[in-house]
Design a protein around this motif. Sequence first.
Motif, PDB file in Angstrom:
ATOM      1  N   VAL A 143      94.598  82.126  89.720  1.00 42.30           N
ATOM      2  CA  VAL A 143      94.208  81.492  90.982  1.00 42.30           C
ATOM      3  C   VAL A 143      92.813  81.937  91.401  1.00 42.30           C
ATOM      4  CG1 VAL A 143      94.768  81.337  93.434  1.00 42.30           C
ATOM      5  CG2 VAL A 143      96.583  81.169  91.736  1.00 42.30           C
ATOM      6  N   MET A 144      92.506  83.231  91.265  1.00 43.74           N
ATOM      7  CA  MET A 144      91.190  83.726  91.668  1.00 43.74           C
ATOM      8  C   MET A 144      90.088  83.117  90.807  1.00 43.74           C
ATOM      9  SD  MET A 144      92.486  87.619  92.257  1.00 43.74           S
ATOM     10  CE  MET A 144      90.919  88.419  92.464  1.00 43.74           C
ATOM     11  N   ASP A 145      90.334  83.012  89.509  1.00 42.48           N
ATOM     12  CA  ASP A 145      89.335  82.384  88.644  1.00 42.48           C
ATOM     13  C   ASP A 145      89.167  80.910  88.979  1.00 42.48           C
ATOM     14  OD1 ASP A 145      88.776  84.695  87.298  1.00 42.48           O
ATOM     15  OD2 ASP A 145      90.199  84.333  85.669  1.00 42.48           O
ATOM     16  N   GLU A 146      90.266  80.220  89.244  1.00 45.28           N
ATOM     17  CA  GLU A 146      90.181  78.798  89.551  1.00 45.28           C
ATOM     18  C   GLU A 146      89.496  78.547  90.895  1.00 45.28           C
ATOM     19  OE1 GLU A 146      90.858  75.944  87.914  1.00 45.28           O
ATOM     20  OE2 GLU A 146      91.023  77.267  86.188  1.00 45.28           O
ATOM     21  N   LEU A 147      89.693  79.446  91.855  1.00 43.39           N
ATOM     22  CA  LEU A 147      89.010  79.283  93.137  1.00 43.39           C
ATOM     23  C   LEU A 147      87.496  79.388  92.965  1.00 43.39           C
ATOM     24  CD1 LEU A 147      91.308  81.319  95.562  1.00 43.39           C
ATOM     25  CD2 LEU A 147      91.082  78.845  95.405  1.00 43.39           C
ATOM     26  N   ASP A 148      87.056  80.380  92.205  1.00 43.28           N
ATOM     27  CA  ASP A 148      85.618  80.509  91.962  1.00 43.28           C
ATOM     28  C   ASP A 148      85.089  79.344  91.130  1.00 43.28           C
ATOM     29  OD1 ASP A 148      85.584  82.834  93.389  1.00 43.28           O
ATOM     30  OD2 ASP A 148      85.614  84.172  91.651  1.00 43.28           O
ATOM     31  N   LYS A 149      85.880  78.923  90.140  1.00 42.86           N
ATOM     32  CA  LYS A 149      85.447  77.796  89.320  1.00 42.86           C
ATOM     33  C   LYS A 149      85.414  76.505  90.132  1.00 42.86           C
ATOM     34  CE  LYS A 149      87.124  79.682  84.932  1.00 42.86           C
ATOM     35  NZ  LYS A 149      88.136  79.547  83.847  1.00 42.86           N
ATOM     36  N   SER A 150      86.344  76.347  91.056  1.00 42.71           N
ATOM     37  CA  SER A 150      86.354  75.148  91.897  1.00 42.71           C
ATOM     38  C   SER A 150      85.113  75.089  92.773  1.00 42.71           C
ATOM     39  CB  SER A 150      87.614  75.138  92.771  1.00 42.71           C
ATOM     40  OG  SER A 150      88.771  75.110  91.975  1.00 42.71           O
ATOM     41  N   TYR A 151      84.713  76.241  93.277  1.00 37.74           N
ATOM     42  CA  TYR A 151      83.480  76.288  94.062  1.00 37.74           C
ATOM     43  C   TYR A 151      82.282  75.915  93.180  1.00 37.74           C
ATOM     44  CZ  TYR A 151      79.575  78.237  96.711  1.00 37.74           C
ATOM     45  OH  TYR A 151      78.394  78.410  97.370  1.00 37.74           O
ATOM     46  N   ASN A 152      82.229  76.471  91.970  1.00 36.71           N
ATOM     47  CA  ASN A 152      81.119  76.154  91.070  1.00 36.71           C
ATOM     48  C   ASN A 152      81.125  74.692  90.666  1.00 36.71           C
ATOM     49  OD1 ASN A 152      79.947  78.645  91.074  1.00 36.71           O
ATOM     50  ND2 ASN A 152      80.813  79.324  89.132  1.00 36.71           N
ATOM     51  N   ARG A 153      82.325  74.113  90.485  1.00 28.55           N
ATOM     52  CA  ARG A 153      82.394  72.690  90.145  1.00 28.55           C
ATOM     53  C   ARG A 153      81.794  71.836  91.258  1.00 28.55           C
ATOM     54  NH1 ARG A 153      87.989  73.839  88.823  1.00 28.55           N
ATOM     55  NH2 ARG A 153      88.164  74.434  86.638  1.00 28.55           N
ATOM     56  N   SER A 154      82.026  72.252  92.505  1.00 24.35           N
ATOM     57  CA  SER A 154      81.461  71.498  93.628  1.00 24.35           C
ATOM     58  C   SER A 154      79.941  71.539  93.601  1.00 24.35           C
ATOM     59  CB  SER A 154      81.983  72.084  94.942  1.00 24.35           C
ATOM     60  OG  SER A 154      83.388  72.011  95.019  1.00 24.35           O
ATOM     61  N   VAL A 155      79.375  72.706  93.299  1.00 28.72           N
ATOM     62  CA  VAL A 155      77.919  72.825  93.246  1.00 28.72           C
ATOM     63  C   VAL A 155      77.360  71.993  92.084  1.00 28.72           C
ATOM     64  CG1 VAL A 155      75.996  74.433  93.025  1.00 28.72           C
ATOM     65  CG2 VAL A 155      78.043  75.115  94.280  1.00 28.72           C
ATOM     66  N   ARG A 156      77.993  72.087  90.925  1.00 28.06           N
ATOM     67  CA  ARG A 156      77.517  71.314  89.778  1.00 28.06           C
ATOM     68  C   ARG A 156      77.679  69.812  90.012  1.00 28.06           C
ATOM     69  NH1 ARG A 156      80.220  75.651  86.783  1.00 28.06           N
ATOM     70  NH2 ARG A 156      78.619  77.004  85.877  1.00 28.06           N
ATOM     71  N   LEU A 157      78.713  69.434  90.754  1.00 31.15           N
ATOM     72  CA  LEU A 157      78.898  68.021  91.095  1.00 31.15           C
ATOM     73  C   LEU A 157      77.730  67.513  91.930  1.00 31.15           C
ATOM     74  CD1 LEU A 157      80.618  65.439  91.193  1.00 31.15           C
ATOM     75  CD2 LEU A 157      81.796  66.421  93.175  1.00 31.15           C
ATOM     76  N   VAL A 158      77.295  68.326  92.884  1.00 30.54           N
ATOM     77  CA  VAL A 158      76.163  67.913  93.724  1.00 30.54           C
ATOM     78  C   VAL A 158      74.880  67.876  92.898  1.00 30.54           C
ATOM     79  CG1 VAL A 158      74.812  68.515  95.764  1.00 30.54           C
ATOM     80  CG2 VAL A 158      77.288  68.797  95.790  1.00 30.54           C
TER      81      VAL A 158
END
Length: 382
Positions: A143-158
């Motif tokens: 869960v902790m890795d996915e939370l950080d990865k989800s945040y990074n996915r949002s930045v890369r999406l932008v």
Amino acid sequence: MSLSHTAAEFMLSDALLPDPGGSHSRALRLELPSDRLLKFVTVGLPLLLVSLAFAREFSTGSQISCFPPTNFTGKQSAYVDTACWDSLLHHGLDTEGHMVTKSLWALRVFPYSLLVVGVLMYLPYLLWRYAAAPSLRSDLLFVMDELDKSYNRSVRLVQHMRKVQQDSAEPERFWEEYERARQERYFEFPLLERYLICKQHTHSLTFIFMLRNLLLLVLLAATCLYLIFLHLNIAFQDEFSCSIKTGLLQVEPHIPLLIPCKLAFFFIFQLLSLTVGSVYVLLLPVVIYNALQLCQWDKGLLSVYEMLPAFDLLSRKMLTCPLNDLNLLLLFLRANISQVTSFSRLNAVSALKEATPNQGDIDTVVDFMTLLAGLETTKPKH
């Protein structure tokens, strides 16, 4: 124009989190703060008091003082002390004048009983360590890795949205695609979302958590009852009458029937028992509070992570019973929040969202990053 684009690229690249690289596993806490407090006190207190009691016993020597007749020699007096300490039987008369005996052996084994209490108090934590901690560790790491990865996915999406918007010859069509993608939930992260929803329907970790607290509660109550039993029976029995007329000495006429004795360590017994009993009674509400933490959802953590779309979907399902593995996972996620790098970023974004005059402009972290990259200024007004 190129300078503004370069500045936006730098801001978005700075917003990316570094790759955790497995650093979570080195400092992961698999006990809540209240759990650590309970373990330190319930296990450490009796062991500390036992060590003090044994240190006094070895330093002072005899734990009993008997008063034999004055015609006894030194060896005979030493034999009286040894025999009375080995028997620890009080001989007295009841209301009808009959001779009765009362065993005081509980005083002798009291330090050893505290040692047993300390060992028994560690059993609930052994249960948690071997039955639940391995599974909890793997869940937390994921869960902790996915939370950080989800945040990074949002930045890369932008970042990708910026490139598409720059290359697009029709800006209005780009924003129409953006709105359609939001309505069809393309910005969500289904792996994390479905995993957390699945945890809502499992109860194995919750069962072990409640079983551990129930076992600890039973052990605390049993120890308190044991100490109450001791005090009701021998709390004021610091003096007793000992009989050594047994065996070959039974026919000796110069040996008195009863010899008065006094327990030299009786005050220490009272002090230790009252200390353990008082502290354990005060810990009973702490154990109950520790178990009742699962009776409500951790809304504070969820309110921050609602900036991620997966938690936005999950928060709408928080009307179910909180006694499940997901709520337990959130409690331990809160205890390990310093290991989640994205939490501080999202917490800041949430604060900015509250301070924004038009809060509708920031719904998720994707909206905040588009605002940071300057895309919102070119978004057509509806």
